[in-house]
Design an enzyme around this catalytic site. Structure first.
Site, short mmCIF file in Angstrom:
data_model
loop_
_atom_site.label_atom_id
_atom_site.label_comp_id
_atom_site.label_asym_id
_atom_site.label_seq_id
_atom_site.Cartn_x
_atom_site.Cartn_y
_atom_site.Cartn_z
N CYS A 2 0.85 -1.18 0.00
CA CYS A 2 0.00 0.00 0.00
C CYS A 2 0.89 1.23 0.00
O CYS A 2 1.91 1.29 0.69
CB CYS A 2 -0.95 0.09 1.19
N ARG A 27 3.94 -0.38 -4.75
CA ARG A 27 3.65 -0.86 -3.40
C ARG A 27 2.36 -1.67 -3.33
O ARG A 27 2.02 -2.22 -2.28
CB ARG A 27 3.55 0.33 -2.44
N TRP A 74 -2.62 -2.90 -1.72
CA TRP A 74 -2.31 -4.33 -1.86
C TRP A 74 -3.15 -5.00 -0.78
O TRP A 74 -2.89 -4.82 0.41
CB TRP A 74 -0.82 -4.58 -1.63
N ASN A 100 -1.44 2.35 5.48
CA ASN A 100 -0.55 1.28 5.05
C ASN A 100 -0.16 0.51 6.30
O ASN A 100 0.28 1.11 7.27
CB ASN A 100 0.69 1.91 4.38
N GLY A 101 -0.33 -0.83 6.26
CA GLY A 101 0.05 -1.64 7.43
C GLY A 101 -1.11 -2.53 7.83
O GLY A 101 -2.05 -2.73 7.06
N GLU A 468 17.42 -18.10 -8.15
CA GLU A 468 17.02 -16.74 -8.54
C GLU A 468 16.40 -16.75 -9.94
O GLU A 468 15.38 -16.08 -10.18
CB GLU A 468 18.25 -15.81 -8.47
N LYS A 472 12.52 -15.57 -10.63
CA LYS A 472 12.18 -14.47 -11.54
C LYS A 472 11.19 -14.94 -12.59
O LYS A 472 10.26 -14.23 -12.94
CB LYS A 472 13.48 -13.97 -12.19
N GLU A 475 7.72 -15.31 -11.08
CA GLU A 475 7.16 -14.02 -10.69
C GLU A 475 6.55 -13.27 -11.88
O GLU A 475 5.48 -12.69 -11.75
CB GLU A 475 8.30 -13.20 -10.06
N HIS A 491 17.48 -36.70 -6.97
CA HIS A 491 16.91 -37.19 -5.70
C HIS A 491 15.39 -36.96 -5.62
O HIS A 491 14.84 -36.93 -4.53
CB HIS A 491 17.62 -36.53 -4.52
N LYS A 586 6.13 -4.59 -4.49
CA LYS A 586 7.59 -4.52 -4.36
C LYS A 586 8.03 -4.50 -2.90
O LYS A 586 9.01 -5.13 -2.54
CB LYS A 586 8.13 -3.30 -5.09
O1 M6R Z 1 13.02 -5.33 -0.45
P1 M6R Z 1 13.55 -6.71 -0.17
O2 M6R Z 1 14.84 -6.99 -0.83
O3 M6R Z 1 13.58 -7.01 1.30
O4 M6R Z 1 12.46 -7.69 -0.81
C1 M6R Z 1 12.56 -9.07 -0.62
C2 M6R Z 1 11.64 -9.81 -1.57
O5 M6R Z 1 10.31 -9.46 -1.34
C3 M6R Z 1 11.99 -9.52 -3.03
O6 M6R Z 1 13.32 -9.82 -3.32
C4 M6R Z 1 11.10 -10.35 -3.97
O7 M6R Z 1 11.39 -11.70 -3.84
C5 M6R Z 1 11.31 -9.84 -5.39
N1 M6R Z 1 10.10 -9.29 -5.91
C6 M6R Z 1 11.82 -10.90 -6.31
O8 M6R Z 1 12.06 -10.38 -7.57
#
Ligand code: M6R
Length: 591
Positions: A2, A27, A74, A100-101, A468, A472, A475, A491, A586
């Site tokens: 948010c 956000r 959000w 927000n929160g 990673e 990605k 996501e 395994h 984000k």
């Molecule tokens: O702001 P941060 O690095 O703490 O965020 C951690 C994760 O939420 C963030 O890396 C998330 O996994 C990404 N959107 C991945 O691309």
């Protein structure tokens, strides 16, 4: 999660707030809304949908007013509906709130308030704030007095703004464990979850500390402590780089930010070598070192763990931040906790750090965003210096995090300067990787866009790069993907490989080459389509993503670049917006 924005000043406020909401959309982008106080009326327009859709549908731009608040959501409490979108208001529609929160005791407060006759319209936790203010704001009390008196009743974390027709001409804000920052350009004042939202207008900011209450009016600002005493807070100048958040000529921020991966090392290495030596010594002396982070930042931490072990001969553990609390019993004053977070406000990380501080541990944070909550909680802060990362998927910040771990590990052996020079030499190599593989990656993305599962494998320091790459892909393209150590495939997961299943193999031409390749052959024998990310060609690969030969410890920084690009092109081939993946945000400021 948010984003909130408030504006009080001499200009028409709605265009400013709309622009801010577009900046804050990272956000949360389930719903959006605006409240404006104008000519004795409280105008609220809100709906489910992305900011742009809500603006258009409700013709938000036509709203008048110079005291305006906005919100991009959000969803946590309550479905994504118009009624649950913010701003929320009291029974009489005289008070508006954006938040927000999470108010953890909202169910109990709602029951009490409903019992006393308040009528709720939404399922949100936020709405209790509006009704609590309604009870407190009457009888000649100012809005700030009302905010001060309800704040102790709210459990959980919050940053909220309120405006009222009964005390017009102002916006009152407060926060606990969630960001809120004021932008100053008298007689205009801005207040938001992120200074980016108003950076076009001013770079002069004032931070709110937990439980501060701030009162903004056109031409006046006042800070109060939780007892209502006046506070003095300093105005600071923000770094210019945080104003640059345009896509330029790129179609998406994600692509722009991947392209910037070719420049991050010089910025990341622009550090105080003495601070690195001091931190490296803290790490070497500690009884135990725990790195904690989430998502992509945690994968950077996993690479960091190899670097600490290989270079500094220091073993450390990496604990997912959401699990950190469950290990807190073994944390003590001889523990160093290293946190990694692009945003510096991820709730799980903040929580872990609070537990670590309570146990007297030393906390070092590796952060991108300045002025973050984590920075305030840490003994030492290392900045990534990669500038704003706007797309929800983390890309360039990951490269910067890897660079910081590289510098820290070489600081353990007194070679900060050498490490800086080696990193700097990587910029050109990365630019080459981006340029030379682009068309192969686009072709691959068209060929593979309808596959249901991808597997990513690698050994040693590159194992986290496999994870990673998979994260990605999931996501942004919504394709199921898993990353794992190459030796682990047989395994269990190998059972899922069938004719045409893409398996991405990160295969450096070093002492891990033969074993990694033989794991790729095991998959290929079961029909896998092998994509080799390697500095050495092999007929095992059905597609070869060629990367230059670099030292073993720098390989992760090169190998991840085409994986980011592959995820991007797959999202595009499947018709998705990689900047705003569904269900995500984000900054994850809820636990
Ligand atoms: O702001 P941060 O690095 O703490 O965020 C951690 C994760 O939420 C963030 O890396 C998330 O996994 C990404 N959107 C991945 O691309």
């Amino acid at each position: 999660m948010c984003g909130i924005i408030g504006y009080c000043g001499s200009k028409p406020g709605v265009p400013i707030v709309i622009e801010a909401l577009q900046c804050l959309e990272y956000r949360g982008y389930d719903s959006a809304g605006i409240a404006s106080l104008c000519d004795g009326r409280l105008l609220i327009k809100k709906d489910a949908g992305k900011v742009g859709e809500v603006i258009e549908k409700h013709d938000l731009i036509s709203l008048p007013g110079s005291i305006v608040m906005g919100h991009t959501r959000w969803a946590t409490h309550g479905a994504v509906t118009q009624l649950n979108a913010h701003p929320h208001s009291d029974c009489r529609n005289r008070i508006a709130v954006v938040h927000n929160g999470i108010i953890e005791n909202s169910a109990q407060l709602r029951e009490e308030l409903a019992g006393a006759g308040h009528v709720f319209r939404s399922e949100t936790d936020t709405e209790v704030i509006a009704h609590l203010l309604e009870d407190e704001a009457g009888n000649g009390r100012s809005l700030e007095q009302a905010v001060l008196s309800i704040a102790p009743r709210l459990e959980g974390s919050y940053a909220f703004l309120a405006a009222s027709l009964d005390d017009p001409g102002k916006i009152v804000g407060t926060r606990r464990d969630n960001p809120l920052i004021v932008g100053v350009d008298a007689p205009d004042y801005y207040i938001s979850s992120d200074a980016l939202a108003f950076s076009r207008y001013t770079n002069r900011v004032m931070n709110l500390e937990d439980n501060d209450v701030v009162v903004l009016a056109a031409g006046a600002i006042e800070f109060l402590d939780k007892q209502g005493n006046r506070l003095s807070r300093q105005v600071r100048q923000l770094d210019q780089v945080w104003s640059e958040s345009s896509k330029g000529n790129y179609q998406h921020f994600m692509l722009k930010e991947i392209m910037e991966e070719a420049q991050v090392f010089d910025q990341a290495a622009d550090q105080d070598g003495r601070l690195f030596t001091e931190i490296a010594l803290d790490i070497l002396r500690a009884r135990q070192v725990i790195i904690t982070a989430c998502g992509t930042s945690r994968y950077a931490a996993l690479v960091g763990r190899y670097l600490f072990s290989k270079v500094g001969k220091k073993f450390c553990d990496v604990v997912m931040a959401s699990e950190f609390g469950y290990f807190a019993d073994s944390v003590d004053k001889n523990t160093v906790v290293v946190t990694v977070s692009q945003s510096g406000e991820t709730a799980d990380v903040v929580d872990g750090v609070k537990a670590a501080r309570a146990a007297d541990a030393r906390v070092i944070s590796i952060i991108n965003r300045p002025n973050s909550i984590l920075a305030d909680l840490s003994h030492h802060v290392i900045h990534l210096n990669c500038g704003p990362e706007v797309a929800v998927p983390a890309t360039k910040s990951f490269l910067s995090q890897l660079a910081i771990f590289y510098l820290l590990s070489f600081s353990m052996v007194n070679d900060f300067d050498g490490a800086t020079a080696r990193l700097s030499a990587l910029n050109t190599a990365i630019a080459g990787v981006l340029d030379s593989n682009k068309s192969e990656l686009i072709t691959l993305s068209h060929e593979l866009k309808d596959r249901n599962d991808f597997y990513y494998i690698a050994r040693g320091i590159n194992f986290a790069i496999a994870s990673e790459g998979a994260l990605k892909l999931k996501e942004v393209s919504y394709i199921h993907a898993e990353g794992m150590p190459a030796g682990e495939l047989k395994h269990g997961t190998l059972a899922l490989v069938e004719q045409g299943t893409p398996v991405v193999v990160i295969c450096p031409a070093d002492y891990t080459f033969a074993e990694t390749l033989s794991n790729a052959i095991e998959a290929k024998s079961r029909g896998a389509f092998i994509i080799g990310v390697s500095d050495r060609e092999s007929n095992v690969y059905d597609s070869w993503i060629s990367i230059p030969e670099v030292d073993e410890l720098l390989y992760p920084m090169i190998a991840v670049v085409p994986l980011h690009l592959l995820a991007y092109y797959l999202a595009i081939s499947r018709g998705y917006d990689p900047d705003r993946p569904r269900n995500l945000a984000k900054s994850v400021t809820v636990k």
